[in-house]
Design a protein around this motif. Structure first.
Motif, PDB file in Angstrom:
ATOM      1  N   GLU A 145       0.825  -1.213   0.000  1.00 38.43           N
ATOM      2  CA  GLU A 145       0.000   0.000   0.000  1.00 38.43           C
ATOM      3  C   GLU A 145       0.857   1.261   0.000  1.00 38.43           C
ATOM      4  N   GLY A 146       1.973   1.224   0.713  1.00 31.19           N
ATOM      5  CA  GLY A 146       2.789   2.440   0.826  1.00 31.19           C
ATOM      6  C   GLY A 146       4.102   2.394   0.084  1.00 31.19           C
ATOM      7  N   SER A 147       4.453   1.265  -0.529  1.00 28.83           N
ATOM      8  CA  SER A 147       5.751   1.174  -1.203  1.00 28.83           C
ATOM      9  C   SER A 147       5.693   0.171  -2.351  1.00 28.83           C
ATOM     10  N   THR A 148       6.531   0.416  -3.348  1.00 31.11           N
ATOM     11  CA  THR A 148       6.662  -0.486  -4.492  1.00 31.11           C
ATOM     12  C   THR A 148       8.141  -0.634  -4.808  1.00 31.11           C
ATOM     13  N   ILE A 149       8.589  -1.888  -5.030  1.00 32.04           N
ATOM     14  CA  ILE A 149       9.976  -2.142  -5.402  1.00 32.04           C
ATOM     15  C   ILE A 149       9.979  -2.778  -6.783  1.00 32.04           C
ATOM     16  N   ILE A 150      10.753  -2.193  -7.685  1.00 35.51           N
ATOM     17  CA  ILE A 150      10.718  -2.575  -9.094  1.00 35.51           C
ATOM     18  C   ILE A 150      12.139  -2.823  -9.587  1.00 35.51           C
ATOM     19  N   GLN A 151      12.312  -3.837 -10.420  1.00 34.51           N
ATOM     20  CA  GLN A 151      13.557  -4.032 -11.153  1.00 34.51           C
ATOM     21  C   GLN A 151      13.262  -3.759 -12.616  1.00 34.51           C
ATOM     22  N   LEU A 152      13.918  -2.750 -13.169  1.00 30.69           N
ATOM     23  CA  LEU A 152      13.674  -2.346 -14.546  1.00 30.69           C
ATOM     24  C   LEU A 152      15.009  -2.320 -15.278  1.00 30.69           C
ATOM     25  N   GLY A 153      15.303  -3.398 -15.993  1.00 33.90           N
ATOM     26  CA  GLY A 153      16.614  -3.504 -16.617  1.00 33.90           C
ATOM     27  C   GLY A 153      17.689  -3.521 -15.555  1.00 33.90           C
ATOM     28  N   LEU A 154      18.630  -2.569 -15.638  1.00 32.80           N
ATOM     29  CA  LEU A 154      19.701  -2.479 -14.637  1.00 32.80           C
ATOM     30  C   LEU A 154      19.288  -1.673 -13.415  1.00 32.80           C
ATOM     31  N   PHE A 155      18.105  -1.035 -13.471  1.00 36.01           N
ATOM     32  CA  PHE A 155      17.704  -0.147 -12.386  1.00 36.01           C
ATOM     33  C   PHE A 155      16.923  -0.888 -11.307  1.00 36.01           C
ATOM     34  N   ARG A 156      17.317  -0.689 -10.045  1.00 30.91           N
ATOM     35  CA  ARG A 156      16.504  -1.125  -8.904  1.00 30.91           C
ATOM     36  C   ARG A 156      15.839   0.119  -8.351  1.00 30.91           C
ATOM     37  N   ILE A 157      14.515   0.128  -8.337  1.00 30.97           N
ATOM     38  CA  ILE A 157      13.769   1.346  -8.022  1.00 30.97           C
ATOM     39  C   ILE A 157      12.853   1.106  -6.828  1.00 30.97           C
ATOM     40  N   VAL A 158      12.897   2.019  -5.875  1.00 28.60           N
ATOM     41  CA  VAL A 158      12.020   1.965  -4.702  1.00 28.60           C
ATOM     42  C   VAL A 158      11.151   3.211  -4.710  1.00 28.60           C
ATOM     43  N   ILE A 159       9.840   3.015  -4.673  1.00 31.14           N
ATOM     44  CA  ILE A 159       8.885   4.124  -4.638  1.00 31.14           C
ATOM     45  C   ILE A 159       8.144   4.066  -3.306  1.00 31.14           C
ATOM     46  N   THR A 160       8.129   5.175  -2.579  1.00 33.70           N
ATOM     47  CA  THR A 160       7.353   5.232  -1.330  1.00 33.70           C
ATOM     48  C   THR A 160       6.401   6.423  -1.400  1.00 33.70           C
ATOM     49  N   LYS A 161       5.264   6.294  -0.713  1.00 32.70           N
ATOM     50  CA  LYS A 161       4.259   7.353  -0.753  1.00 32.70           C
ATOM     51  C   LYS A 161       3.535   7.411   0.586  1.00 32.70           C
ATOM     52  N   PRO A 162       2.858   8.546   0.878  1.00 34.77           N
ATOM     53  CA  PRO A 162       2.095   8.636   2.122  1.00 34.77           C
ATOM     54  C   PRO A 162       0.978   7.596   2.130  1.00 34.77           C
ATOM     55  N   PRO A 163       0.557   7.076   3.288  1.00 36.66           N
ATOM     56  CA  PRO A 163       1.029   7.491   4.620  1.00 36.66           C
ATOM     57  C   PRO A 163       2.279   6.739   5.094  1.00 36.66           C
ATOM     58  N   PHE A 164       2.776   5.793   4.294  1.00 37.58           N
ATOM     59  CA  PHE A 164       3.956   5.033   4.708  1.00 37.58           C
ATOM     60  C   PHE A 164       5.153   5.963   4.895  1.00 37.58           C
ATOM     61  N   SER A 165       5.379   6.872   3.948  1.00 37.36           N
ATOM     62  CA  SER A 165       6.414   7.889   4.100  1.00 37.36           C
ATOM     63  C   SER A 165       5.730   9.250   4.180  1.00 37.36           C
ATOM     64  N   ASP A 166       6.475  10.261   4.576  1.00 33.90           N
ATOM     65  CA  ASP A 166       5.850  11.577   4.768  1.00 33.90           C
ATOM     66  C   ASP A 166       5.723  12.361   3.471  1.00 33.90           C
ATOM     67  N   GLY A 167       6.151  11.754   2.377  1.00 30.85           N
ATOM     68  CA  GLY A 167       6.001  12.392   1.071  1.00 30.85           C
ATOM     69  C   GLY A 167       6.348  11.399  -0.025  1.00 30.85           C
ATOM     70  N   TRP A 168       6.029  11.750  -1.264  1.00 35.24           N
ATOM     71  CA  TRP A 168       6.372  10.876  -2.394  1.00 35.24           C
ATOM     72  C   TRP A 168       7.878  10.899  -2.615  1.00 35.24           C
TER      73      TRP A 168
END
Length: 458
Positions: A68-91
């Protein structure tokens, strides 16, 4: 991608903040601005949506973990972490990409370590702080094992290792430990690289696979080489650790900083002197020099990691011993003070009411504690000066060493008085002189052995 160039290690995008990036190599990087104006929440949301859509449409894109508050993605060579409220205090978006690919030859390994990796290292840990190059070394190992005609698989969460096409990458986040266990045992790889071991289940899975005969390489976070071994303590039995891990490679600033070897011996731990204190001990040595660096063993109810110290480093070891004694004695008294007198003797200060219970009937309680802790204990009343040097006049005596007892005969005028006993000018214990000027002690307890050894040595 526009924020990355060939030297960029990671990009950090956060709402209401200028885009930032780490540029350089592990151990030598700068945190720099890569945009001229702060991003707002809508900008981060748009980029996040593009990333997720790209991951779903590309063959080399995976959504590894989606909460609900975070997404972890592997895109080619990139490891990407996305966090959003309310898990984090901002995008926020953090994207990490390997900046350098190395082979095992680039690490300039010693011949001894090359031989270990090629022939014997089947339970290896790669340790280091975040961003120091652990995964880069793991990738180099994977390529080396493939070149040796070995079957190699990886267990990752997320799958971010850049490995040859003939290496199968399994996602721990998309399968249960039981599923990973079954797949690896049935497919019978020669080596499995377990990237980013974090929780107890990860360490238990690593242990199960290693004991099943699979060659394992685990990547763990740690600020020191010995820290990696400590991560197993409490998670598996002490005696199993050397069967699971035989080599630790510590990576710092992208290079191999230290290599440790681990083995189990039955020995008297370093710093203890009595032969009957021998116990199973995990000995951690420097792989290249063979010098012992630390020992892991049970001390009372605790499992302790004790550095193998020289004389001028022994203060830390004494503090560890004092704390263990203090914990053991606290069940008999509310207030306890401990002073380490020598490698095999400690003074324990407790209130007067607790002395009888601590010593026990016929000394059985204190004898049990001495055996459990591996050190002789001299019980004293709290309030005595713990730092006071033994003082007074020397007393002449005669000795009688029988089968079970040692007797010291002093002047009968000292009956009822206290005398201090020292060996080689080092304080050992205080005794109350008994009837007819006799001091009597058991020959085979720790104190009796100290005096017997002293008499034998003259």
């Amino acid at each position: 991608e526009k924020y990355f160039d060939e030297t960029t290690m990671s990009v950090h995008l956060r709402e209401n903040v200028l885009p930032m990036a780490k540029k350089g190599v592990p151990g030598a990087w700068d945190f720099v601005e890569v945009g001229k104006k702060p991003l707002v929440a809508d900008d981060i949301k748009d980029i996040s949506r593009e990333i997720i859509e790209e991951a779903r449409s590309r063959a080399d894109g995976f959504i590894e973990i989606e909460r609900e508050g975070s997404t972890i993605i592997q895109l080619g060579l990139f490891r990407i972490v996305i966090t959003k409220p309310p898990f984090s205090d901002g995008w926020e978006i953090t994207a990490v990409r390997p900046v350098k690919k190395l082979s095992l030859d680039d690490y300039k390994l010693s011949e001894k370590l090359k031989e270990r990796i090629a022939q014997r290292a089947e339970g290896m840990l790669i340790a280091g702080s975040p961003g120091q190059g652990k995964s880069t070394f793991a990738q180099a190992l994977a390529e080396f094992f493939v070149s040796q005609k070995k079957i190699v698989k990886t267990v990752e969460a997320p799958r971010d290792l850049v490995v040859p096409e003939n290496v199968t990458q399994l996602a721990l986040s998309l399968g249960s430990p039981e599923e990973i266990h079954d797949v690896l045992l049935l497919s019978r790889p020669d080596y499995t690289i377990f990237d980013e071991m974090r929780n107890t289940k990860d360490f238990q899975l690593f242990t199960d696979l290693r004991l099943a005969g699979v060659g394992m390489v685990g990547v763990v976070h740690g600020t020191g080489a010995i820290d990696a071994i400590q991560r197993f303590i409490g998670r598996i039995e002490l005696g199993v650790i050397p069967q699971v891990v035989d080599t630790v490679v510590f990576i710092k600033n992208g290079t191999i900083n230290k290599v440790l070897s681990i083995q189990m011996l039955v020995k008297v731990p370093s710093g203890m002197t009595e032969a009957d204190l021998a116990r199973p001990t995990v000995v951690i040595t420097d792989f290249e020099t063979g010098k012992a660096l630390a020992e892991v063993y049970s001390y009372g109810e605790e499992t302790v990691v004790v550095p193998v110290v020289t004389d001028n480093q022994s203060v830390g070891a004494k503090k560890i011993a004092a704390k263990a004694i203090e914990r053991a004695v606290q069940r008999f008294a509310d207030e306890v003070k401990v002073e380490i007198l020598s490698d095999n003797k400690a003074a324990v200060y407790v209130p007067k009411y607790a002395i009888g219970g601590l010593i026990g009937k016929e000394g059985k309680t204190i004898a049990h504690l001495e055996k459990e802790l591996g050190i002789g204990l001299d019980v004293r009343e709290l309030g005595e000066d713990t730092k006071q040097e033994p003082r007074g006049e020397a007393v002449s005596f005669r000795k009688n060493i029988a089968n079970r007892y040692i007797e010291l005969f002093v002047d009968e005028g000292l009956t009822g008085k206290d005398v201090n006993v020292s060996v080689d000018n080092k304080y050992v214990a205080t005794f109350n002189v008994g009837k007819n000027g006799i001091i009597k002690m058991r020959k085979h307890n720790n104190l009796g052995k100290v005096l017997s050894n002293a008499f034998n040595a003259g």
